[in-house]
Design a protein around this motif. Structure first.
Motif, PDB file in Angstrom:
ATOM      1  N   LEU A   1       0.841  -1.201   0.000  1.00 42.83           N
ATOM      2  CA  LEU A   1       0.000   0.000   0.000  1.00 42.83           C
ATOM      3  C   LEU A   1       0.876   1.251   0.000  1.00 42.83           C
ATOM      4  O   LEU A   1       0.548   2.232  -0.671  1.00 42.83           O
ATOM      5  CB  LEU A   1      -0.934   0.004   1.211  1.00 42.83           C
ATOM      6  CG  LEU A   1      -1.865   1.195   1.192  1.00 42.83           C
ATOM      7  CD1 LEU A   1      -2.935   1.028   0.148  1.00 42.83           C
ATOM      8  CD2 LEU A   1      -2.504   1.454   2.520  1.00 42.83           C
TER       9      LEU A   1
ATOM     10  N   PHE B 137       3.427   6.133  -5.447  1.00 39.33           N
ATOM     11  CA  PHE B 137       3.428   6.293  -6.895  1.00 39.33           C
ATOM     12  C   PHE B 137       2.286   7.180  -7.350  1.00 39.33           C
ATOM     13  O   PHE B 137       2.462   8.021  -8.251  1.00 39.33           O
ATOM     14  CB  PHE B 137       3.346   4.929  -7.581  1.00 39.33           C
ATOM     15  CG  PHE B 137       4.624   4.159  -7.507  1.00 39.33           C
ATOM     16  CD1 PHE B 137       5.832   4.819  -7.556  1.00 39.33           C
ATOM     17  CD2 PHE B 137       4.620   2.789  -7.380  1.00 39.33           C
ATOM     18  CE1 PHE B 137       7.015   4.126  -7.482  1.00 39.33           C
ATOM     19  CE2 PHE B 137       5.807   2.089  -7.300  1.00 39.33           C
ATOM     20  CZ  PHE B 137       7.000   2.764  -7.350  1.00 39.33           C
TER      21      PHE B 137
ATOM     22  N   ALA C  16       3.834   1.669  -1.371  1.00 39.74           N
ATOM     23  CA  ALA C  16       4.360   1.926  -2.713  1.00 39.74           C
ATOM     24  C   ALA C  16       3.265   2.465  -3.628  1.00 39.74           C
ATOM     25  O   ALA C  16       3.494   3.405  -4.396  1.00 39.74           O
ATOM     26  CB  ALA C  16       4.941   0.640  -3.287  1.00 39.74           C
ATOM     27  N   ILE C  17       2.033   1.892  -3.523  1.00 31.43           N
ATOM     28  CA  ILE C  17       0.955   2.358  -4.395  1.00 31.43           C
ATOM     29  C   ILE C  17       0.657   3.827  -4.120  1.00 31.43           C
ATOM     30  O   ILE C  17       0.559   4.651  -5.041  1.00 31.43           O
ATOM     31  CB  ILE C  17      -0.299   1.494  -4.195  1.00 31.43           C
ATOM     32  CG1 ILE C  17      -0.038   0.065  -4.656  1.00 31.43           C
ATOM     33  CG2 ILE C  17      -1.477   2.056  -4.940  1.00 31.43           C
ATOM     34  CD1 ILE C  17      -1.135  -0.872  -4.263  1.00 31.43           C
TER      35      ILE C  17
END
Lengths: 125, 164, 86
Positions: free
Chosen positions: A46, A52, A48-49
């Motif tokens: 979560l 990004f 990293a999402i």
């Protein structure tokens, strides 16, 4: 409008980094391998999402000429597809190596069913 | 049957091409269509990956609804795990429970297992026919019924529509 | 002043890498080390994204895609190996 996008992106980036940091703290504090896999790989997904998405929002100035959004989208989809697979394989390997569960564990239905011959021991064909 | 397979894989490869090239030039789009068509015919001539998907508008609507439900669950579970990790006494209560699913299609089971794995706190270790063994960081109920209601049901009722 | 949020998040990412490194060195079993490696990889993917944003070059993100793919393959292969299937 543009400043709003940038501020939303910065908030997302901060939330993502904080989530990654939480994952690392969980990696340090949890008592056994299974709980470490739980907190270490999923909270980081979560994180990293969110990071990004935040970075993609912060590059609003040249969305049209340069391909920021597409590459970030490919990265997000890629992480969502691969991360559960790799952590699942790791967890199965840990269970096949018979690494003991921590003392806090209350129930282990898989071991019971292996002992009752309902399922086979997880290993490769 | 085969046409549907090739069509879905063509769509997936084409979307990937469009995202990575990011241009609407005639030549680039035509090249992408050619490459995706060739790849999907060569690769998916015998694969059965997308056989069981339903290509109706209702299934598409449920697909997006599934993504929304999944995102909400992801954020909720993450907040829960964050609270557990950061609190000084670390209130965890781990265990491996057994749940049962009614889904028949392989792809639907794959998506279900991956969704359970991606929501923090629950983790699929092993699948055996209808039974799934799940490592749960905070065991609320040890019997099969209670665990199934708590973990599987919310995803399952949406996946049943998508994969008939 | 404009980039202060980015520097705060870079600090958090460095702390994450440090924690992963401690677990990597300390970890009692092989699986602990591989988990730490996986977590560090995801953190470095985010780091590459931040660096690409700071230097304003979208081409760096391709490196992140390929790196993520290689790391996924590496983790799966190591897991298969310690399980005895390779």
């Amino acid at each position: 409008m543009k400043e709003t996008l940038e501020i939303i992106g910065q908030i997302f980036l901060l939330m993502g980094s904080f989530s990654l940091l939480t994952a690392a703290i969980g990696l340090l504090r949890m008592p056994d391998v299974y709980n470490r896999v739980q907190t270490g790989t999923k909270a980081s997904t979560l994180g990293a999402i969110l990071s990004f998405i935040g970075l993609a929002l912060m590059t609003y100035e040249n969305w049209v000429e340069i391909n920021w959004v597409g590459r970030f989208a490919v990265l997000v989809v890629f992480i969502i597809l691969t991360n559960p697979v790799s952590s699942h394989v790791l967890m199965r390997a840990a269970y096949a190596m018979k690494i003991p569960l921590s003392k806090l564990t209350t129930v282990d239905k898989l071991r019971e069913d292996i002992n009752n011959k309902i399922v086979e021991e997880p290993k490769d064909e | 049957m085969k046409i549907k397979n090739i069509f879905v894989s063509f769509l997936v490869i084409m979307i990937g091409w469009m995202l990575l090239t990011w241009s609407l030039d005639m030549s680039s789009v035509l090249l992408g269509i050619g490459i995706s068509l060739a790849l999907s015919i060569v690769l998916c001539n015998s694969c059965t990956l997308f056989n069981e998907i339903n290509l109706t508008p209702k299934a598409f609507a449920y697909f997006f609804w599934y993504i929304i439900v999944f995102m909400i669950e992801l954020v909720k579970a993450n907040i829960d795990v964050t609270r557990r990790v950061l609190s000084p006494s670390m209130p965890i209560n781990p265990g491996i429970v057994k749940v049962e699913t009614t889904l028949k299609s392989k792809m639907a089971r794959l998506i279900l297992a991956n969704s359970i794995t991606l929501t923090p706190g629950t983790f699929t270790i092993e699948i055996n026919d209808d039974a799934m063994y799940i490592h749960w960081i905070d065991v609320e109920s040890e019997d099969v019924e209670g665990a199934t209601n708590a973990i599987v049901r919310k995803f399952e009722k949406l996946l049943e529509v998508m994969y008939g | 002043m404009d980039n202060i949020v980015i520097y705060i998040s870079i600090a958090m990412l460095m702390a994450t890498l440090l924690a992963g490194l401690i677990r990597f060195v300390k970890g009692p079993s092989v699986v602990d080390r591989v988990v730490a490696f996986d977590s560090m990889t995801v953190t470095s993917l985010v780091m590459i994204g931040v660096i690409a944003f700071l230097s304003n070059r979208a081409i760096y993100l391709d490196v992140a895609v390929v790196y993520g793919f290689l790391s996924f393959l590496g983790v799966v292969i190591v897991a298969k190996y310690i399980q005895g299937g390779l």
